[in-house]
Design a protein around this motif. Structure first.
Motif, PDB file in Angstrom:
ATOM      1  N   TYR A  46       0.816  -1.212   0.000  1.00  0.00           N
ATOM      2  CA  TYR A  46       0.000   0.000   0.000  1.00  0.00           C
ATOM      3  C   TYR A  46       0.851   1.264   0.000  1.00  0.00           C
ATOM      4  CZ  TYR A  46      -4.430  -2.419   0.837  1.00  0.00           C
ATOM      5  OH  TYR A  46      -5.545  -3.196   0.701  1.00  0.00           O
ATOM      6  N   HIS A  47       2.095   1.160   0.448  1.00  0.00           N
ATOM      7  CA  HIS A  47       2.883   2.362   0.678  1.00  0.00           C
ATOM      8  C   HIS A  47       4.138   2.450  -0.183  1.00  0.00           C
ATOM      9  CE1 HIS A  47       0.356   3.151   4.180  1.00  0.00           C
ATOM     10  NE2 HIS A  47       0.454   1.862   4.430  1.00  0.00           N
ATOM     11  N   ALA A  48       4.479   1.390  -0.895  1.00  0.00           N
ATOM     12  CA  ALA A  48       5.680   1.416  -1.731  1.00  0.00           C
ATOM     13  C   ALA A  48       5.510   2.414  -2.875  1.00  0.00           C
ATOM     14  CB  ALA A  48       5.973   0.025  -2.282  1.00  0.00           C
ATOM     15  N   SER A  49       6.615   3.019  -3.288  1.00  0.00           N
ATOM     16  CA  SER A  49       6.553   4.067  -4.309  1.00  0.00           C
ATOM     17  C   SER A  49       7.130   3.635  -5.655  1.00  0.00           C
ATOM     18  CB  SER A  49       7.312   5.306  -3.816  1.00  0.00           C
ATOM     19  OG  SER A  49       8.670   4.989  -3.567  1.00  0.00           O
ATOM     20  N   ASN A  50       7.338   2.327  -5.843  1.00  0.00           N
ATOM     21  CA  ASN A  50       7.952   1.891  -7.105  1.00  0.00           C
ATOM     22  C   ASN A  50       7.060   0.920  -7.888  1.00  0.00           C
ATOM     23  OD1 ASN A  50       8.217  -0.232  -5.312  1.00  0.00           O
ATOM     24  ND2 ASN A  50      10.175  -0.910  -6.154  1.00  0.00           N
ATOM     25  N   GLN A  51       5.769   1.221  -7.949  1.00  0.00           N
ATOM     26  CA  GLN A  51       4.819   0.450  -8.752  1.00  0.00           C
ATOM     27  C   GLN A  51       4.866  -1.053  -8.445  1.00  0.00           C
ATOM     28  OE1 GLN A  51       2.637   2.040 -10.620  1.00  0.00           O
ATOM     29  NE2 GLN A  51       3.575   4.022 -10.218  1.00  0.00           N
ATOM     30  N   PRO A  52       4.532  -1.455  -7.225  1.00  0.00           N
ATOM     31  CA  PRO A  52       4.659  -2.859  -6.859  1.00  0.00           C
ATOM     32  C   PRO A  52       3.560  -3.771  -7.380  1.00  0.00           C
ATOM     33  CG  PRO A  52       3.713  -1.632  -5.045  1.00  0.00           C
ATOM     34  CD  PRO A  52       4.056  -0.626  -6.110  1.00  0.00           C
ATOM     35  N   LEU A  53       2.464  -3.208  -7.909  1.00  0.00           N
ATOM     36  CA  LEU A  53       1.331  -4.042  -8.293  1.00  0.00           C
ATOM     37  C   LEU A  53       1.690  -5.054  -9.376  1.00  0.00           C
ATOM     38  CD1 LEU A  53      -1.614  -1.485  -8.247  1.00  0.00           C
ATOM     39  CD2 LEU A  53      -0.877  -3.057  -6.461  1.00  0.00           C
ATOM     40  N   THR A  54       2.700  -4.743 -10.197  1.00  0.00           N
ATOM     41  CA  THR A  54       3.107  -5.688 -11.241  1.00  0.00           C
ATOM     42  C   THR A  54       3.694  -6.966 -10.644  1.00  0.00           C
ATOM     43  OG1 THR A  54       5.260  -4.579 -11.375  1.00  0.00           O
ATOM     44  CG2 THR A  54       3.556  -3.858 -12.913  1.00  0.00           C
ATOM     45  N   LEU A  55       4.150  -6.898  -9.395  1.00  0.00           N
ATOM     46  CA  LEU A  55       4.740  -8.075  -8.761  1.00  0.00           C
ATOM     47  C   LEU A  55       3.729  -9.186  -8.566  1.00  0.00           C
ATOM     48  CD1 LEU A  55       6.960  -5.921  -8.063  1.00  0.00           C
ATOM     49  CD2 LEU A  55       7.330  -7.185  -5.952  1.00  0.00           C
ATOM     50  N   PHE A  56       2.465  -8.823  -8.387  1.00  0.00           N
ATOM     51  CA  PHE A  56       1.451  -9.836  -8.139  1.00  0.00           C
ATOM     52  C   PHE A  56       1.310 -10.784  -9.327  1.00  0.00           C
ATOM     53  CE2 PHE A  56       0.166  -6.646  -5.011  1.00  0.00           C
ATOM     54  CZ  PHE A  56      -0.030  -7.455  -3.901  1.00  0.00           C
ATOM     55  N   GLU A  57       1.444 -10.249 -10.534  1.00  0.00           N
ATOM     56  CA  GLU A  57       1.364 -11.107 -11.708  1.00  0.00           C
ATOM     57  C   GLU A  57       2.508 -12.114 -11.716  1.00  0.00           C
ATOM     58  OE1 GLU A  57      -1.170 -11.251 -13.864  1.00  0.00           O
ATOM     59  OE2 GLU A  57      -2.077  -9.795 -12.490  1.00  0.00           O
ATOM     60  N   ASP A  58       3.692 -11.666 -11.278  1.00  0.00           N
ATOM     61  CA  ASP A  58       4.837 -12.577 -11.197  1.00  0.00           C
ATOM     62  C   ASP A  58       4.616 -13.630 -10.110  1.00  0.00           C
ATOM     63  OD1 ASP A  58       6.098 -11.125 -13.181  1.00  0.00           O
ATOM     64  OD2 ASP A  58       7.178  -9.842 -11.779  1.00  0.00           O
ATOM     65  N   LEU A  59       4.075 -13.212  -8.972  1.00  0.00           N
ATOM     66  CA  LEU A  59       3.853 -14.147  -7.864  1.00  0.00           C
ATOM     67  C   LEU A  59       2.848 -15.232  -8.232  1.00  0.00           C
ATOM     68  CD1 LEU A  59       3.735 -11.805  -4.726  1.00  0.00           C
ATOM     69  CD2 LEU A  59       5.491 -13.474  -5.307  1.00  0.00           C
ATOM     70  N   LYS A  60       1.893 -14.886  -9.090  1.00  0.00           N
ATOM     71  CA  LYS A  60       0.874 -15.859  -9.492  1.00  0.00           C
ATOM     72  C   LYS A  60       1.468 -17.046 -10.245  1.00  0.00           C
ATOM     73  CE  LYS A  60      -2.878 -13.944 -11.262  1.00  0.00           C
ATOM     74  NZ  LYS A  60      -3.727 -12.939 -11.966  1.00  0.00           N
TER      75      LYS A  60
ATOM     76  N   GLN B   6     -14.079  -3.358  -1.082  1.00  0.00           N
ATOM     77  CA  GLN B   6     -12.743  -3.929  -1.278  1.00  0.00           C
ATOM     78  C   GLN B   6     -12.498  -4.392  -2.708  1.00  0.00           C
ATOM     79  OE1 GLN B   6     -12.704  -6.801   1.992  1.00  0.00           O
ATOM     80  NE2 GLN B   6     -11.215  -5.533   3.061  1.00  0.00           N
ATOM     81  N   THR B   7     -13.557  -4.603  -3.480  1.00  0.00           N
ATOM     82  CA  THR B   7     -13.360  -4.999  -4.879  1.00  0.00           C
ATOM     83  C   THR B   7     -12.795  -3.847  -5.709  1.00  0.00           C
ATOM     84  OG1 THR B   7     -15.628  -4.401  -5.534  1.00  0.00           O
ATOM     85  CG2 THR B   7     -15.248  -6.649  -4.731  1.00  0.00           C
ATOM     86  N   ARG B   8     -12.810  -2.634  -5.161  1.00  0.00           N
ATOM     87  CA  ARG B   8     -12.236  -1.468  -5.833  1.00  0.00           C
ATOM     88  C   ARG B   8     -10.810  -1.183  -5.356  1.00  0.00           C
ATOM     89  NH1 ARG B   8     -15.979   2.095  -8.332  1.00  0.00           N
ATOM     90  NH2 ARG B   8     -18.129   1.398  -8.183  1.00  0.00           N
ATOM     91  N   ASP B   9     -10.353  -1.957  -4.401  1.00  0.00           N
ATOM     92  CA  ASP B   9      -9.010  -1.779  -3.830  1.00  0.00           C
ATOM     93  C   ASP B   9      -8.023  -2.615  -4.652  1.00  0.00           C
ATOM     94  OD1 ASP B   9      -6.643  -2.004  -2.392  1.00  0.00           O
ATOM     95  OD2 ASP B   9      -7.625  -2.281  -0.455  1.00  0.00           O
ATOM     96  N   PRO B  10      -7.110  -1.989  -5.408  1.00  0.00           N
ATOM     97  CA  PRO B  10      -6.213  -2.743  -6.298  1.00  0.00           C
ATOM     98  C   PRO B  10      -5.257  -3.678  -5.567  1.00  0.00           C
ATOM     99  CG  PRO B  10      -5.535  -0.443  -6.168  1.00  0.00           C
ATOM    100  CD  PRO B  10      -6.865  -0.534  -5.494  1.00  0.00           C
ATOM    101  N   VAL B  11      -4.858  -3.326  -4.348  1.00  0.00           N
ATOM    102  CA  VAL B  11      -3.983  -4.222  -3.585  1.00  0.00           C
ATOM    103  C   VAL B  11      -4.789  -5.410  -3.065  1.00  0.00           C
ATOM    104  CG1 VAL B  11      -2.477  -4.464  -1.579  1.00  0.00           C
ATOM    105  CG2 VAL B  11      -2.405  -2.365  -2.935  1.00  0.00           C
TER     106      VAL B  11
ATOM    107  N   THR C 272      -7.594  -6.739  -4.165  1.00  0.00           N
ATOM    108  CA  THR C 272      -8.037  -7.667  -5.205  1.00  0.00           C
ATOM    109  C   THR C 272      -6.900  -8.557  -5.685  1.00  0.00           C
ATOM    110  OG1 THR C 272      -7.687  -5.917  -6.872  1.00  0.00           O
ATOM    111  CG2 THR C 272      -9.917  -6.193  -6.006  1.00  0.00           C
ATOM    112  N   ARG C 273      -5.685  -8.022  -5.698  1.00  0.00           N
ATOM    113  CA  ARG C 273      -4.541  -8.830  -6.146  1.00  0.00           C
ATOM    114  C   ARG C 273      -4.116  -9.827  -5.081  1.00  0.00           C
ATOM    115  NH1 ARG C 273      -4.707  -4.339  -9.032  1.00  0.00           N
ATOM    116  NH2 ARG C 273      -3.824  -4.271 -11.137  1.00  0.00           N
ATOM    117  N   VAL C 274      -4.197  -9.432  -3.817  1.00  0.00           N
ATOM    118  CA  VAL C 274      -3.916 -10.393  -2.748  1.00  0.00           C
ATOM    119  C   VAL C 274      -4.972 -11.488  -2.747  1.00  0.00           C
ATOM    120  CG1 VAL C 274      -3.743 -10.705  -0.243  1.00  0.00           C
ATOM    121  CG2 VAL C 274      -2.660  -8.728  -1.319  1.00  0.00           C
TER     122      VAL C 274
END
Length: 262
Positions: A15-29, A108-113, A115-117
């Motif tokens: 939620y607080h990282a500043s380097n676009q971490p959301l792309t990591l979820f695709e890798d974790l999957k 929570q379905t509008r929360d991008p973090v 939904t990815r978790v």
């Protein structure tokens, strides 16, 4: 097949990282077959996700306020209309962002973090809480055996007993807050004695993947490097409340202030 447990505090930091971490979820999957997710950890994330959005909303409201005092001298001297238009745009766009954040907190379905978790949870091996797990966790809590940093609840103990009750392979725990790493020797030995397998505790997702023979993506490696620098930044006292010796791994244990970006 070795398993990986990613602790709640790791997901919360997204939620607080500043380097676009959301792309990591695709890798974790890509590693769903290796991931294990206790129900207790999932519940903790759901409880804390709203709190993180509250923090973000408060910080954004504070940082997006722009108050510029212009005297008659300034407005007569320069073309102030451009500044007026810019301030109006900032106010309008800030309002849109705040509305989006508030909607995500309520839904929570509008929360991008979140939904990815949720997607990670759905593909992981889930460990439901049982009466036996609760009983064993309570006994552990009463005896004072790790893990467990909260004297008022036994959440960490429930997670640990969930892992002990369900695994029959090596385990790598990824965690930031010291709950496991501070008691590394005790937990490694207990895991070995009870299950006969190896326990590894790390604060890097890339290290966990390397432990199971996988090559982490560039995005994961860069995120770990970023988090390593941030987690090791030392503060003698909290920059927000001023309480000494309360900041550990970027969070004040007294006021919950997060030191990202400082």
């Amino acid at each position: 097949m070795p398993k990986i447990f990613i602790d709640t505090n790791v997901f919360i930091k997204f939620y607080h990282a500043s380097n676009q971490p959301l792309t990591l979820f695709e890798d974790l999957k890509n590693y769903g077959e290796h991931l294990v997710f206790p129900e207790q950890a999932y519940d903790e994330f759901r409880r804390n996700s709203g709190n993180q959005l509250n923090i973000i909303i408060k910080e954004f409201q504070s940082s997006s306020k722009v108050n510029i005092k212009a005297t008659k001298l300034i407005t007569d001297w320069v073309d102030y209309s451009k500044m007026t238009k810019a301030l109006k745009i900032i106010k309008e766009e800030s309002s849109k962002i705040l509305e989006m954040l508030k909607e995500a907190k309520e839904d929570q379905t509008r929360d991008p973090v979140f939904t990815r978790v949720q997607e990670i949870y759905d593909i992981s091996t889930k460990i439901p809480i049982t009466d036996e797990i609760l009983a064993d966790a309570q006994k552990r809590h009463l005896r004072g055996n790790p893990p467990g940093a909260d004297k008022h609840s036994a959440g960490d103990e429930i997670i640990w007993e969930s892992l002990l009750s369900s695994l029959s392979e090596d385990l790598i725990i990824v965690s930031y807050d010291g709950t496991f790493s501070k008691h590394e020797s005790f937990l490694i030995n207990e895991f070995k004695e009870k299950l006969g397998y190896k326990l590894t505790i790390t604060d890097q997702i890339s290290s966990a993947l390397e432990n199971i023979g996988e090559t982490p993506s560039k995005a994961i490696t860069e995120y770990d490097d970023y988090m390593d620098r941030w987690l090791k930044t030392e503060f003698d006292q909290c920059p927000s409340c001023g309480t000494p010796d309360t900041v550990y791994n970027g969070i004040c244990s007294y006021c919950n202030f997060i030191t990202f970006g400082l």
